[in-house]
Design a protein around this motif. Structure first.
Motif: not given
Length: 245
Positions: A116-127, A136-150
């Motif tokens: 998995x590459x998701x485990x390598x992403x540092x920021x925990x996000x709301x699934x 659900x994780x990310x690198x911390x560079x996504x906007x709130x709208x990008x997180x919601x859409x994704x």
């Protein structure tokens, strides 16, 4: 005396027969394993198949627009009390570095997903809410709208129970889905990972590529990140890195 000699001869002959049969079956299984992606190779341009250390095939090729595809099969025996899993990991490489965040989701996480590459992403996000447990994780560079859409996109994708992971990165996108589950008898009695599948159906590869293309365009910025190179010049190098995304 004669009975003892006859029994010994029979025992030796049986051992020899079993050894020959075991070697023959192993060779046949390896040959079948190496051909698992042969049919799928017809879907790609300039298709090339290499093999991992355990003889599973790695398929590389390109789409009509020049983007590179890499598909590989991974055996997973890490989770106790679960049958071995055969995962199809497919990566679509962008021709240019995209101005978008790294963001991904992993279904039914156990912490043992070594691929998995998701485990390598540092920021925990709301699934997204749903029947499938998602990390659900990310690198911390996504906007709130990008997180919601994704998250909404992931909710749709993971309605398919065979999908294990989906990830978007500036370099490309990745999908991991179940290709087969190990045979119960071989696992319980012999502790072996044996699979019944004899070929990965082209329809599965085609579907996974289509999903990857949707992900590729979902957060796409048509402009390359300033100062970054065009990936088409180094496509083969990126294809055979351990984890180019």
């Amino acid at each position: 005396m004669i009975t003892t000699i006859a029994f010994s001869a029979f025992a030796i002959a049986s051992v020899i027969w079993m050894s020959v049969r075991t070697v023959r079956d192993h060779r046949a299984a390896m040959a079948e394993r190496r051909g698992l992606l042969d049919d799928a190779a017809r879907l790609l341009r300039d298709a090339r198949i290499t093999f991992s250390a355990d003889h599973f095939p790695i398929l590389a090729g390109s789409l009509a627009d020049g983007r590179q595809i890499r598909a590989e099969l991974i055996v997973d025996t890490m989770v106790c009390r679960r049958l071995p899993q055969l995962w199809l990991k497919l990566t679509l490489f962008e021709t240019i570095l995209r101005a978008r965040p790294r963001i991904g989701a992993l279904a039914r996480p156990t912490g043992a997903e070594f691929y998995s590459i998701v485990h390598e992403m540092p920021r925990l996000l709301m699934p997204p809410p749903g029947d499938t447990a998602l990390l659900m994780r990310g690198d911390g560079n996504a906007s709130d709208r990008q997180v919601e859409r994704t998250a909404a996109m992931f909710a749709s994708l993971f309605s398919d129970r065979t999908l294990k992971e989906a990830a978007i990165t500036p370099r490309g996108v990745r999908l991991v889905r179940q290709a087969d589950e190990g045979q119960r008898a071989a696992h319980l009695l012999l502790r072996q990972a044996r699979f019944s599948v004899t070929a990965i159906a082209p329809e599965i590869i085609r579907r996974t590529i289509a999903e990857a293309e949707v992900l590729s365009g979902f957060l796409a910025d048509d402009e390359a990140v300033p100062g970054r190179r065009d990936f088409r010049k180094n496509a083969q190098r990126f294809l055979f890195q351990a984890d180019p995304t």
